[in-house]
Design a protein around this motif. Sequence first.
Motif, PDB file in Angstrom:
ATOM      1  N   ALA A 312       0.838  -1.210   0.000  1.00  0.00           N
ATOM      2  CA  ALA A 312       0.000   0.000   0.000  1.00  0.00           C
ATOM      3  C   ALA A 312       0.869   1.255   0.000  1.00  0.00           C
ATOM      4  N   TYR A 313       1.966   1.234   0.743  1.00  0.00           N
ATOM      5  CA  TYR A 313       2.869   2.387   0.806  1.00  0.00           C
ATOM      6  C   TYR A 313       3.495   2.654  -0.552  1.00  0.00           C
ATOM      7  N   ARG A 314       3.966   1.584  -1.185  1.00  0.00           N
ATOM      8  CA  ARG A 314       4.615   1.760  -2.486  1.00  0.00           C
ATOM      9  C   ARG A 314       3.610   2.225  -3.541  1.00  0.00           C
ATOM     10  N   LEU A 315       2.380   1.727  -3.467  1.00  0.00           N
ATOM     11  CA  LEU A 315       1.351   2.142  -4.416  1.00  0.00           C
ATOM     12  C   LEU A 315       1.030   3.623  -4.251  1.00  0.00           C
ATOM     13  N   ARG A 316       1.026   4.098  -3.009  1.00  0.00           N
ATOM     14  CA  ARG A 316       0.648   5.497  -2.762  1.00  0.00           C
ATOM     15  C   ARG A 316       1.789   6.464  -3.056  1.00  0.00           C
ATOM     16  N   PHE A 317       3.016   6.089  -2.711  1.00  0.00           N
ATOM     17  CA  PHE A 317       4.113   7.055  -2.784  1.00  0.00           C
ATOM     18  C   PHE A 317       5.168   6.717  -3.832  1.00  0.00           C
ATOM     19  N   GLY A 318       5.049   5.571  -4.486  1.00  0.00           N
ATOM     20  CA  GLY A 318       5.977   5.234  -5.553  1.00  0.00           C
ATOM     21  C   GLY A 318       7.348   4.800  -5.080  1.00  0.00           C
ATOM     22  N   GLU A 319       7.492   4.469  -3.800  1.00  0.00           N
ATOM     23  CA  GLU A 319       8.765   3.981  -3.276  1.00  0.00           C
ATOM     24  C   GLU A 319       8.507   3.129  -2.032  1.00  0.00           C
ATOM     25  N   ARG A 320       9.493   2.353  -1.620  1.00  0.00           N
ATOM     26  CA  ARG A 320       9.364   1.537  -0.421  1.00  0.00           C
ATOM     27  C   ARG A 320       9.561   2.404   0.829  1.00  0.00           C
ATOM     28  N   PRO A 321       8.979   1.981   1.970  1.00  0.00           N
ATOM     29  CA  PRO A 321       9.190   2.761   3.200  1.00  0.00           C
ATOM     30  C   PRO A 321      10.670   2.904   3.554  1.00  0.00           C
ATOM     31  N   SER A 322      11.457   1.848   3.324  1.00  0.00           N
ATOM     32  CA  SER A 322      12.890   1.916   3.621  1.00  0.00           C
ATOM     33  C   SER A 322      13.589   2.947   2.729  1.00  0.00           C
ATOM     34  N   ASP A 323      13.092   3.120   1.488  1.00  0.00           N
ATOM     35  CA  ASP A 323      13.662   4.149   0.606  1.00  0.00           C
ATOM     36  C   ASP A 323      13.410   5.543   1.175  1.00  0.00           C
ATOM     37  N   THR A 324      12.207   5.752   1.705  1.00  0.00           N
ATOM     38  CA  THR A 324      11.883   7.048   2.315  1.00  0.00           C
ATOM     39  C   THR A 324      12.803   7.335   3.485  1.00  0.00           C
ATOM     40  N   LEU A 325      13.039   6.319   4.322  1.00  0.00           N
ATOM     41  CA  LEU A 325      13.896   6.492   5.482  1.00  0.00           C
ATOM     42  C   LEU A 325      15.332   6.803   5.070  1.00  0.00           C
ATOM     43  N   ARG A 326      15.835   6.116   4.040  1.00  0.00           N
ATOM     44  CA  ARG A 326      17.191   6.394   3.563  1.00  0.00           C
ATOM     45  C   ARG A 326      17.283   7.796   2.970  1.00  0.00           C
ATOM     46  N   ARG A 327      16.207   8.237   2.280  1.00  0.00           N
ATOM     47  CA  ARG A 327      16.205   9.564   1.691  1.00  0.00           C
ATOM     48  C   ARG A 327      16.232  10.639   2.770  1.00  0.00           C
ATOM     49  N   ALA A 328      15.575  10.369   3.893  1.00  0.00           N
ATOM     50  CA  ALA A 328      15.599  11.311   5.016  1.00  0.00           C
ATOM     51  C   ALA A 328      17.020  11.469   5.540  1.00  0.00           C
ATOM     52  N   ALA A 329      17.765  10.356   5.593  1.00  0.00           N
ATOM     53  CA  ALA A 329      19.152  10.412   6.058  1.00  0.00           C
ATOM     54  C   ALA A 329      20.017  11.197   5.086  1.00  0.00           C
ATOM     55  N   ALA A 330      19.807  10.974   3.779  1.00  0.00           N
ATOM     56  CA  ALA A 330      20.610  11.670   2.774  1.00  0.00           C
ATOM     57  C   ALA A 330      20.381  13.162   2.812  1.00  0.00           C
ATOM     58  N   SER A 331      19.121  13.578   3.005  1.00  0.00           N
ATOM     59  CA  SER A 331      18.817  15.008   3.043  1.00  0.00           C
ATOM     60  C   SER A 331      19.353  15.663   4.302  1.00  0.00           C
ATOM     61  N   ALA A 332      19.501  14.887   5.393  1.00  0.00           N
ATOM     62  CA  ALA A 332      20.011  15.459   6.635  1.00  0.00           C
ATOM     63  C   ALA A 332      21.535  15.519   6.653  1.00  0.00           C
ATOM     64  N   ALA A 333      22.202  14.718   5.811  1.00  0.00           N
ATOM     65  CA  ALA A 333      23.658  14.627   5.848  1.00  0.00           C
ATOM     66  C   ALA A 333      24.371  15.959   5.641  1.00  0.00           C
ATOM     67  N   PRO A 334      24.026  16.779   4.646  1.00  0.00           N
ATOM     68  CA  PRO A 334      24.726  18.057   4.456  1.00  0.00           C
ATOM     69  C   PRO A 334      24.683  18.958   5.685  1.00  0.00           C
ATOM     70  N   ALA A 335      23.528  18.961   6.366  1.00  0.00           N
ATOM     71  CA  ALA A 335      23.401  19.805   7.547  1.00  0.00           C
ATOM     72  C   ALA A 335      24.335  19.315   8.652  1.00  0.00           C
ATOM     73  N   ILE A 336      24.509  17.971   8.790  1.00  0.00           N
ATOM     74  CA  ILE A 336      25.386  17.415   9.811  1.00  0.00           C
ATOM     75  C   ILE A 336      26.841  17.783   9.506  1.00  0.00           C
ATOM     76  N   HIS A 337      27.255  17.617   8.253  1.00  0.00           N
ATOM     77  CA  HIS A 337      28.622  17.938   7.884  1.00  0.00           C
ATOM     78  C   HIS A 337      28.901  19.428   8.079  1.00  0.00           C
ATOM     79  N   ALA A 338      27.895  20.248   7.748  1.00  0.00           N
ATOM     80  CA  ALA A 338      28.079  21.690   7.902  1.00  0.00           C
ATOM     81  C   ALA A 338      28.307  22.051   9.368  1.00  0.00           C
ATOM     82  N   GLY A 339      27.631  21.332  10.265  1.00  0.00           N
ATOM     83  CA  GLY A 339      27.798  21.590  11.674  1.00  0.00           C
ATOM     84  C   GLY A 339      29.188  21.200  12.160  1.00  0.00           C
TER      85      GLY A 339
END
Length: 341
Positions: A312-339
């Motif tokens: 149901a998640y993949r049908l609604r959002f076009g990706e797996r829940p684990s993909d969403t979680l990994r994408r959240a980590a990738a988007s947060a990485a630049p802010a961590i390095h900047a700190g």
Amino acid sequence: MADMTGAIAPRAHFGTFSDPEAMATALNGIGPGAAGPHPRGRKLPSFHGMLARATLGAINAGAGKFSRGIPQSAGIPNAHIFMFATEPDLSRHISGHVLGGSHIFHCRPNDRAVTRSPAEQPWAFGILMVPFDVLATAAPQVTGLASGMPLNDDRMIRVPETALARLVSLMSDLSRLARATPWMLEAPEPARALAGTLLEALLACLTQGLASPDRAAHGRHRQIVARFETVLRERPEDTLSVPDLCAAVGVAERTLNLACQEFLGQSAFQYARERRLDQVRHRLLASDPATTQVTGIAMQYGFWELGRFARAYRLRFGERPSDTLRRAAASAAPAIHAGIA
């Protein structure tokens, strides 16, 4: 009409789209300050869209077409919004009404509208957004009469063919100009002239049109849906079955489903499940993958059958829940390095 179109600098835009999300973002530009519109459901593999929009002083106008009329949800801003079909054989369901080729739909101000089309049917449309004070001033000045049509609620207005044809023709002109010569719509004098002509054509439709009488059941269903959404909002992590939802809202299952189909375009169970999926996605995007498990969040929102949840998640959002979680980590990485730097 110079005093009715405002001092906002005119702007014009034309675009074609293969992504419903991108077209929804462009549509949002018709009504600045509106929440949405946002597609509901999975992305279609063969979506094509076109949109022309222009800011003509205080008046915002748009004309477009979907190859498939995807369901959408939109917040209505603090203004009058009028929507109509620009091709006579097409129709669109809007918050319990069916908008066809001979009608104009007035959206309820400061509310949320949910729209959908019959399966696989395209949708071609025009939209005009007019501030309250502009319409209140223009009605007596243009028509010589005070507007006798209350516009504090949604309303379906049946319009004479000739009046609506003129308005549709003007929207076609706007689309053509936005595509071929946008600079004409961005020049103050042409923008003021087109705004005045559009407003006159709209008022002719409204003053000659016949508003459909309100149905008692329509208002009751709106109240039921409002209570239903309050329950979902105030108890987001409860695993509510349909009988639980019915008890919380205070209506029978058949009545709840009728109201939800009318205003939300789907059953109460389907809508509640999509809301819970949205909440799971929001949590995943805000979580740390090092300390978060998809399973735990899914179960927290009542998804115990994890295989069905993942589909149901993949049908609604076009990706797996684990993909969403990994994408959240990738988007947060630049802010961590900047700190660290």
